[in-house]
Enzyme design. Sequence first.
Site, PDB file in Angstrom:
ATOM      1  N   ARG A  12      -1.587  21.690 -15.272  1.00  0.00           N
ATOM      2  CA  ARG A  12      -0.629  20.605 -15.526  1.00  0.00           C
ATOM      3  C   ARG A  12      -0.840  20.000 -16.915  1.00  0.00           C
ATOM      4  NH1 ARG A  12       1.924  15.901 -11.592  1.00  0.00           N
ATOM      5  NH2 ARG A  12       3.251  15.047 -13.214  1.00  0.00           N
ATOM      6  N   HIS A  65      10.079   8.387 -27.296  1.00  0.00           N
ATOM      7  CA  HIS A  65       9.037   9.238 -26.713  1.00  0.00           C
ATOM      8  C   HIS A  65       9.344  10.735 -26.918  1.00  0.00           C
ATOM      9  CE1 HIS A  65       5.954  10.688 -24.001  1.00  0.00           C
ATOM     10  NE2 HIS A  65       6.875  11.382 -23.358  1.00  0.00           N
ATOM     11  N   ARG A  97       0.813  -1.237   0.000  1.00  0.00           N
ATOM     12  CA  ARG A  97       0.000   0.000   0.000  1.00  0.00           C
ATOM     13  C   ARG A  97       0.838   1.275   0.000  1.00  0.00           C
ATOM     14  NH1 ARG A  97      -3.769  -2.991   3.249  1.00  0.00           N
ATOM     15  NH2 ARG A  97      -5.339  -3.788   1.822  1.00  0.00           N
ATOM     16  N   HIS A 111       1.664  10.813 -28.754  1.00  0.00           N
ATOM     17  CA  HIS A 111       1.252   9.465 -28.315  1.00  0.00           C
ATOM     18  C   HIS A 111       0.656   8.685 -29.478  1.00  0.00           C
ATOM     19  CE1 HIS A 111       0.954  10.201 -23.659  1.00  0.00           C
ATOM     20  NE2 HIS A 111       2.186  10.136 -24.095  1.00  0.00           N
ATOM     21  N   LYS A 128       8.667  22.813 -14.453  1.00  0.00           N
ATOM     22  CA  LYS A 128       7.829  21.653 -14.136  1.00  0.00           C
ATOM     23  C   LYS A 128       7.371  21.710 -12.678  1.00  0.00           C
ATOM     24  CE  LYS A 128       6.551  17.071 -14.653  1.00  0.00           C
ATOM     25  NZ  LYS A 128       6.619  15.816 -15.319  1.00  0.00           N
ATOM     26  N   GLU A 138      -3.438  17.267 -12.291  1.00  0.00           N
ATOM     27  CA  GLU A 138      -3.799  17.619 -13.660  1.00  0.00           C
ATOM     28  C   GLU A 138      -5.272  17.975 -13.832  1.00  0.00           C
ATOM     29  OE1 GLU A 138      -1.469  15.412 -16.591  1.00  0.00           O
ATOM     30  OE2 GLU A 138      -3.185  15.563 -17.934  1.00  0.00           O
ATOM     31  N   LYS A 168       4.099  11.301 -11.527  1.00  0.00           N
ATOM     32  CA  LYS A 168       3.320  10.403 -12.385  1.00  0.00           C
ATOM     33  C   LYS A 168       4.077   9.096 -12.540  1.00  0.00           C
ATOM     34  CE  LYS A 168       0.632  13.495 -15.329  1.00  0.00           C
ATOM     35  NZ  LYS A 168       0.428  13.968 -16.712  1.00  0.00           N
ATOM     36  N   ASN A 181       1.319  18.522 -21.438  1.00  0.00           N
ATOM     37  CA  ASN A 181       1.029  17.543 -22.501  1.00  0.00           C
ATOM     38  C   ASN A 181       1.115  18.173 -23.894  1.00  0.00           C
ATOM     39  OD1 ASN A 181       0.523  15.569 -20.559  1.00  0.00           O
ATOM     40  ND2 ASN A 181      -1.578  16.289 -20.303  1.00  0.00           N
ATOM     41  N   HIS A 225       1.711  16.056 -26.921  1.00  0.00           N
ATOM     42  CA  HIS A 225       1.509  14.647 -26.548  1.00  0.00           C
ATOM     43  C   HIS A 225       0.338  13.985 -27.263  1.00  0.00           C
ATOM     44  CE1 HIS A 225       4.501  15.461 -23.543  1.00  0.00           C
ATOM     45  NE2 HIS A 225       4.419  14.239 -23.046  1.00  0.00           N
ATOM     46  N   GLU A 233      11.980  17.537 -24.654  1.00  0.00           N
ATOM     47  CA  GLU A 233      11.111  17.816 -23.492  1.00  0.00           C
ATOM     48  C   GLU A 233      11.507  19.138 -22.832  1.00  0.00           C
ATOM     49  OE1 GLU A 233       8.446  16.135 -22.568  1.00  0.00           O
ATOM     50  OE2 GLU A 233       8.701  14.002 -23.000  1.00  0.00           O
TER      51      GLU A 233
HETATM   52  P1  NAD Z   1      14.361   4.928 -21.095  1.00  0.00           P
HETATM   53  O1  NAD Z   1      14.167   4.884 -19.644  1.00  0.00           O
HETATM   54  O2  NAD Z   1      13.910   3.754 -21.870  1.00  0.00           O
HETATM   55  O3  NAD Z   1      15.883   5.208 -21.419  1.00  0.00           O
HETATM   56  C1  NAD Z   1      16.268   5.284 -22.758  1.00  0.00           C
HETATM   57  C2  NAD Z   1      17.447   4.346 -23.073  1.00  0.00           C
HETATM   58  O4  NAD Z   1      18.623   4.906 -22.503  1.00  0.00           O
HETATM   59  C3  NAD Z   1      17.311   2.955 -22.502  1.00  0.00           C
HETATM   60  O5  NAD Z   1      17.815   2.057 -23.462  1.00  0.00           O
HETATM   61  C4  NAD Z   1      18.225   2.958 -21.273  1.00  0.00           C
HETATM   62  O6  NAD Z   1      18.764   1.678 -21.021  1.00  0.00           O
HETATM   63  C5  NAD Z   1      19.293   3.927 -21.699  1.00  0.00           C
HETATM   64  N1  NAD Z   1      19.944   4.701 -20.639  1.00  0.00           N
HETATM   65  C6  NAD Z   1      19.352   5.331 -19.602  1.00  0.00           C
HETATM   66  N2  NAD Z   1      20.242   6.081 -18.952  1.00  0.00           N
HETATM   67  C7  NAD Z   1      21.432   5.901 -19.562  1.00  0.00           C
HETATM   68  C8  NAD Z   1      22.728   6.424 -19.347  1.00  0.00           C
HETATM   69  N3  NAD Z   1      22.978   7.335 -18.409  1.00  0.00           N
HETATM   70  N4  NAD Z   1      23.722   5.998 -20.167  1.00  0.00           N
HETATM   71  C9  NAD Z   1      23.467   5.115 -21.169  1.00  0.00           C
HETATM   72  N5  NAD Z   1      22.248   4.618 -21.441  1.00  0.00           N
HETATM   73  C10 NAD Z   1      21.249   5.012 -20.643  1.00  0.00           C
HETATM   74  O7  NAD Z   1      13.613   6.197 -21.745  1.00  0.00           O
HETATM   75  P2  NAD Z   1      13.432   7.724 -21.303  1.00  0.00           P
HETATM   76  O8  NAD Z   1      13.473   8.486 -22.571  1.00  0.00           O
HETATM   77  O9  NAD Z   1      14.314   8.120 -20.197  1.00  0.00           O
HETATM   78  O10 NAD Z   1      11.952   7.735 -20.737  1.00  0.00           O
HETATM   79  C11 NAD Z   1      10.853   7.546 -21.575  1.00  0.00           C
HETATM   80  C12 NAD Z   1       9.662   7.196 -20.719  1.00  0.00           C
HETATM   81  O11 NAD Z   1       9.382   8.245 -19.820  1.00  0.00           O
HETATM   82  C13 NAD Z   1       8.394   6.959 -21.519  1.00  0.00           C
HETATM   83  O12 NAD Z   1       7.808   5.751 -21.129  1.00  0.00           O
HETATM   84  C14 NAD Z   1       7.496   8.115 -21.118  1.00  0.00           C
HETATM   85  O13 NAD Z   1       6.130   7.782 -21.148  1.00  0.00           O
HETATM   86  C15 NAD Z   1       7.969   8.396 -19.734  1.00  0.00           C
HETATM   87  N6  NAD Z   1       7.677   9.737 -19.269  1.00  0.00           N
HETATM   88  C16 NAD Z   1       7.074   9.851 -18.054  1.00  0.00           C
HETATM   89  C17 NAD Z   1       6.795  11.097 -17.552  1.00  0.00           C
HETATM   90  C18 NAD Z   1       6.211  11.237 -16.188  1.00  0.00           C
HETATM   91  O14 NAD Z   1       5.809  12.346 -15.814  1.00  0.00           O
HETATM   92  N7  NAD Z   1       6.190  10.185 -15.401  1.00  0.00           N
HETATM   93  C19 NAD Z   1       7.114  12.247 -18.292  1.00  0.00           C
HETATM   94  C20 NAD Z   1       7.733  12.086 -19.516  1.00  0.00           C
HETATM   95  C21 NAD Z   1       8.012  10.821 -20.005  1.00  0.00           C
HETATM   96  N1  GLY Z   2       4.907  14.777 -18.451  1.00  0.00           N
HETATM   97  C1  GLY Z   2       3.627  15.314 -18.129  1.00  0.00           C
HETATM   98  C2  GLY Z   2       3.395  15.505 -16.667  1.00  0.00           C
HETATM   99  O1  GLY Z   2       4.215  15.196 -15.843  1.00  0.00           O
HETATM  100  O2  GLY Z   2       2.338  15.960 -16.307  1.00  0.00           O
END
Ligand code: NAD
Ligand code: GLY
Length: 370
Positions: free
Chosen positions: A245, A270, A125, A256, A231, A241, A147, A249, A252, A189
């Site tokens: 917030r 992404h 939980r 998406h 942010k 949101e 998120k 997006n 997005h 971003e």
């Molecule tokens: P990811 O976590 O898949 O990382 C991208 C690649 O880089 C992977 O292959 C990973 O192994 C590699 N990697 C990571 N750090 C590294 C480093 N320091 N050196 C070498 N390789 C490295 O992708 P991302 O772009 O970081 O994140 C994308 C995700 O984030 C999506 O799923 C998206 O929906 C999510 N996201 C979430 C929010 C939120 O508010 N929670 C906001 C934006 C995006």
């Molecule tokens: N990346 C969108 C949010 O955090 O709201």
Amino acid sequence: MSAAGERRVRVGLGARSYDVVIGSGLLGRAGALLAPLLDAQRRVVVVADATVATLHLDRLRAGLGRNALDVVTVPGGEATKSWAQLEQLVDRLLAMTIDRHTLLVALGGGVIGDLAGFAAAILLRGLDVVQLPTTLLAQVDSSVGGKTGINTAAGKNMVGSFHQPKRVLADIDCLATLPPRELRAGYAEMVKHAAIADRPMFEWFEAQGPAVLAGDAAARAIAVEHSCVTKARIVGADEREGGVRAHLNFGHTFGHALEAETGFGDRLLHGEAVGLGMVLAMRLSERVLGCPADETARLAAHLSASGLPTRLGEIAGGRIDARAAMTHMAVDKKARAGRPSFILARRLGEVCRVDDVDPALVAAVFEAAA
Ligand code: NAD
Ligand code: GLY
């Protein structure tokens, strides 16, 4: 900035407020930087991206200064944000006989942060989680704001929760090992944050973006801090949101849809999807809000100069079917009664939400971007 050269951004959420610490060498000082969270009895479990673990875990291990540090590795990449990986992770953590005082530490990009954050939200939980983002995207966006979640067959981020971290350490040294394409995706971003709320920062990026991308540590720290400030301000004003917030997006709804159409994989990352989605959203803004076409051209020119795709034809692996992409918009979680919602711009730095857009205008935007 502190004596150790760190920058701190506060995410103000009352009792759930926390700091985002930005700087060099943070993993190696993690024990000190996380000290208020680390009493001697507290078990720490690191959930690490397998690639990142090989590159940066030793520094974290030394920085935490703990003899017994449990580590669970998971593969990086979007496919990891799945029911199957969540189930495996939860089962592995439960098999370690964690308790409610256990601290999860997410080490990796947005994928690991979202997955481990969600596991923390639902395990026993709710466990405390600390985010140690290692991609630029995660440092400026996904690690901040709480998120968490996974993708399902119905679409991206369809299952998840808000679960704020206790602290975020954005060690910009981690970016040195990040593949350039991933770096550029994260850069999109940062440009998004400037494009929605900080026109002077957009101008700064036009001048300093090449230094940020080339690895200038000072420029990177400024850029990451600025993005996190934007942010944090937005999340502090509207955590769940209900209003502002949603501006985060920007890009997005189109993005998406393109990610879904390209299979959430290597064809379109992404951040690349968000960059391209912003250009399409600007084109729609011209038609819906009368945004000057020069503004679209300016954003597209900057993204393109930064090595990001700005036209559908630049996506590898074949032509994008615009009609099919549009069908994904109807199941986007921000859609209402099957009608997608868009964040559109009056100009760069000034955006608003528009819910009732004529689908013919969206189709025209897709066609013009072929
Ligand atoms: P990811 O976590 O898949 O990382 C991208 C690649 O880089 C992977 O292959 C990973 O192994 C590699 N990697 C990571 N750090 C590294 C480093 N320091 N050196 C070498 N390789 C490295 O992708 P991302 O772009 O970081 O994140 C994308 C995700 O984030 C999506 O799923 C998206 O929906 C999510 N996201 C979430 C929010 C939120 O508010 N929670 C906001 C934006 C995006
Ligand atoms: N990346 C969108 C949010 O955090 O709201």
